[in-house]
Design a protein around this motif. Structure first.
Motif, mmCIF file in Angstrom:
data_model
loop_
_atom_site.group_PDB
_atom_site.id
_atom_site.type_symbol
_atom_site.label_atom_id
_atom_site.label_comp_id
_atom_site.label_asym_id
_atom_site.label_seq_id
_atom_site.Cartn_x
_atom_site.Cartn_y
_atom_site.Cartn_z
ATOM 1 N N ARG A 144 44.826 79.544 8.523
ATOM 2 C CA ARG A 144 45.452 78.274 9.001
ATOM 3 C C ARG A 144 45.468 78.539 10.376
ATOM 4 N NH1 ARG A 144 49.532 75.085 4.886
ATOM 5 N NH2 ARG A 144 47.561 74.732 3.900
ATOM 6 N N GLU A 145 45.076 77.490 11.213
ATOM 7 C CA GLU A 145 45.537 77.331 12.492
ATOM 8 C C GLU A 145 46.758 77.239 12.800
ATOM 9 O OE1 GLU A 145 44.116 74.403 15.917
ATOM 10 O OE2 GLU A 145 42.397 74.826 14.410
ATOM 11 N N GLY A 146 47.024 78.045 13.675
ATOM 12 C CA GLY A 146 48.682 78.078 14.331
ATOM 13 C C GLY A 146 49.501 78.977 13.233
ATOM 14 N N ALA A 147 49.234 79.377 12.292
ATOM 15 C CA ALA A 147 49.948 80.147 11.283
ATOM 16 C C ALA A 147 50.069 81.545 11.844
ATOM 17 C CB ALA A 147 49.341 80.025 9.956
ATOM 18 N N PRO A 148 51.077 82.257 11.508
ATOM 19 C CA PRO A 148 51.142 83.440 12.039
ATOM 20 C C PRO A 148 50.461 84.478 11.091
ATOM 21 C CG PRO A 148 53.157 82.972 10.802
ATOM 22 C CD PRO A 148 52.384 81.785 10.781
ATOM 23 N N ALA A 149 49.901 85.681 11.595
ATOM 24 C CA ALA A 149 48.978 86.548 11.019
ATOM 25 C C ALA A 149 50.034 87.199 10.079
ATOM 26 C CB ALA A 149 48.393 87.525 12.021
ATOM 27 N N LEU A 150 49.372 87.601 9.055
ATOM 28 C CA LEU A 150 50.160 88.278 7.939
ATOM 29 C C LEU A 150 50.007 89.851 8.226
ATOM 30 C CD1 LEU A 150 49.105 86.515 4.766
ATOM 31 C CD2 LEU A 150 51.333 86.291 5.971
ATOM 32 N N SER A 151 50.857 90.363 7.858
ATOM 33 C CA SER A 151 51.147 91.918 7.776
ATOM 34 C C SER A 151 50.172 92.438 6.753
ATOM 35 C CB SER A 151 52.536 92.655 7.761
ATOM 36 O OG SER A 151 52.886 92.371 6.527
ATOM 37 N N GLU A 152 50.059 93.834 6.732
ATOM 38 C CA GLU A 152 49.098 94.500 5.695
ATOM 39 C C GLU A 152 50.046 94.261 4.303
ATOM 40 O OE1 GLU A 152 45.876 95.340 5.175
ATOM 41 O OE2 GLU A 152 45.892 94.330 7.116
ATOM 42 N N THR A 155 55.761 82.765 -6.797
ATOM 43 C CA THR A 155 55.252 83.150 -5.535
ATOM 44 C C THR A 155 56.241 84.085 -4.936
ATOM 45 O OG1 THR A 155 54.302 82.362 -3.440
ATOM 46 C CG2 THR A 155 56.262 81.337 -4.134
ATOM 47 N N ASP A 156 55.796 84.864 -3.899
ATOM 48 C CA ASP A 156 56.772 85.925 -2.988
ATOM 49 C C ASP A 156 56.886 85.090 -1.866
ATOM 50 O OD1 ASP A 156 57.389 88.333 -4.475
ATOM 51 O OD2 ASP A 156 54.848 88.666 -3.981
ATOM 52 N N MET A 157 58.383 85.001 -1.365
ATOM 53 C CA MET A 157 58.511 84.356 -0.301
ATOM 54 C C MET A 157 58.573 85.173 0.811
ATOM 55 S SD MET A 157 61.865 82.002 -1.612
ATOM 56 C CE MET A 157 61.566 80.926 0.066
ATOM 57 N N LEU A 158 57.999 85.036 2.038
ATOM 58 C CA LEU A 158 57.613 85.894 3.147
ATOM 59 C C LEU A 158 58.648 85.497 4.512
ATOM 60 C CD1 LEU A 158 53.692 86.040 3.123
ATOM 61 C CD2 LEU A 158 55.462 87.503 1.641
ATOM 62 N N GLU A 159 59.548 86.226 4.697
ATOM 63 C CA GLU A 159 60.329 86.213 5.863
ATOM 64 C C GLU A 159 59.467 86.120 7.037
ATOM 65 O OE1 GLU A 159 63.384 88.790 6.335
ATOM 66 O OE2 GLU A 159 64.210 88.685 4.386
ATOM 67 N N SER A 160 58.175 86.447 7.321
ATOM 68 C CA SER A 160 57.372 86.436 8.448
ATOM 69 C C SER A 160 56.850 85.193 8.520
ATOM 70 C CB SER A 160 56.141 87.403 8.059
ATOM 71 O OG SER A 160 55.337 87.218 6.981
ATOM 72 N N MET A 161 56.901 84.270 7.411
ATOM 73 C CA MET A 161 56.428 82.823 7.403
ATOM 74 C C MET A 161 57.693 81.910 7.261
ATOM 75 S SD MET A 161 53.317 82.923 4.933
ATOM 76 C CE MET A 161 52.660 81.175 5.274
ATOM 77 N N GLY A 162 58.684 82.530 7.809
ATOM 78 C CA GLY A 162 60.013 81.801 7.906
ATOM 79 C C GLY A 162 60.677 81.569 6.587
ATOM 80 N N HIS A 163 60.306 82.023 5.433
ATOM 81 C CA HIS A 163 61.130 81.786 4.264
ATOM 82 C C HIS A 163 62.086 82.817 4.121
ATOM 83 C CE1 HIS A 163 56.519 81.155 2.621
ATOM 84 N NE2 HIS A 163 57.033 80.057 3.437
ATOM 85 N N LYS A 164 63.134 82.169 3.555
ATOM 86 C CA LYS A 164 64.378 83.128 3.079
ATOM 87 C C LYS A 164 64.695 82.628 1.725
ATOM 88 C CE LYS A 164 69.005 84.590 4.639
ATOM 89 N NZ LYS A 164 68.622 85.965 4.649
ATOM 90 N N LEU A 165 64.791 83.830 0.713
ATOM 91 C CA LEU A 165 65.359 83.448 -0.486
ATOM 92 C C LEU A 165 66.845 83.649 -0.483
ATOM 93 C CD1 LEU A 165 64.162 83.601 -3.346
ATOM 94 C CD2 LEU A 165 64.746 85.813 -3.663
ATOM 95 N N VAL A 166 67.415 82.429 -1.196
ATOM 96 C CA VAL A 166 68.633 82.465 -1.354
ATOM 97 C C VAL A 166 69.111 81.963 -2.596
ATOM 98 C CG1 VAL A 166 69.368 82.358 1.151
ATOM 99 C CG2 VAL A 166 69.005 80.274 -0.124
ATOM 100 N N GLU A 167 70.065 82.147 -3.312
ATOM 101 C CA GLU A 167 70.493 81.606 -4.738
ATOM 102 C C GLU A 167 70.238 80.237 -4.413
ATOM 103 O OE1 GLU A 167 73.902 81.932 -7.582
ATOM 104 O OE2 GLU A 167 73.379 83.672 -6.923
ATOM 105 N N GLY A 168 69.775 79.611 -5.625
ATOM 106 C CA GLY A 168 69.650 77.844 -5.281
ATOM 107 C C GLY A 168 68.375 77.624 -5.013
ATOM 108 N N ASN A 169 67.281 78.289 -4.231
ATOM 109 C CA ASN A 169 65.975 78.140 -3.804
ATOM 110 C C ASN A 169 65.023 78.968 -4.457
ATOM 111 O OD1 ASN A 169 65.986 80.204 -2.210
ATOM 112 N ND2 ASN A 169 65.034 79.171 -0.413
ATOM 113 N N ASN A 170 65.417 79.751 -5.367
ATOM 114 C CA ASN A 170 64.744 80.619 -6.202
ATOM 115 C C ASN A 170 63.978 80.198 -7.475
ATOM 116 O OD1 ASN A 170 67.351 80.376 -7.544
ATOM 117 N ND2 ASN A 170 67.027 82.639 -8.072
#
Length: 146
Positions: free
Chosen positions: A42-50, A72-87
């Protein structure tokens, strides 16, 4: 045919969790699990680590009575943060884009954190948190082969 499923978010261990659930329920994945590396760039999206490339983008498993759990796995590198209530999210899979739009309009009214349904590479997708704090997802899947 329209259906409802429960969508779970994990902090990097969705594959481990779903392999466990697969054994517990004695069922098989609905489709092979998709990894983050399976997404088109995706244009403008951060590159994913291995490590992030091998995290789960989507997995689905039938459990009881026609109910399916997905994740899905939430990725901190994409700005996701897993907190109780959004799982978790209630995932609605209507038959048409029009039905998805109608449901989205009703559930997002007065809510927050909304992404209006729109075309994605797998289908027509959107999400919102309603005014009561419940997260909803809308998916109209593309027919196979499109």
């Amino acid at each position: 045919m329209a259906s409802v499923s429960i969508y779970l978010n994990f902090n990097g261990n969705a594959e481990e969790a779903f392999n466990h659930y697969k054994k517990v329920f004695g069922t098989e994945f609905s489709n092979p699990p998709m990894k983050m590396k399976d997404m088109p760039p995706r244009e403008g999206a951060p590159a994913l680590s291995e490590a992030d490339k091998n995290k789960v983008m989507h997995v689905a498993l039938p459990i009881l009575g026609g109910t399916q759990i997905m994740a899905t796995d939430m990725l901190e590198s994409m700005g996701h943060k897993l907190v109780e209530g959004n799982n978790f999210t209630i995932s609605l899979n209507p038959d048409t884009k029009e039905e998805a739009d109608k449901l989205y309009t009703g559930l997002s009214n007065g809510g927050a954190d909304s992404v209006a349904p729109h075309d994605e590479f797998w289908g027509y997708w959107g999400t919102c948190k309603d005014r009561f704090g419940v997260r909803w997802m809308f998916n109209v899947m593309k027919p196979q082969g499109q």
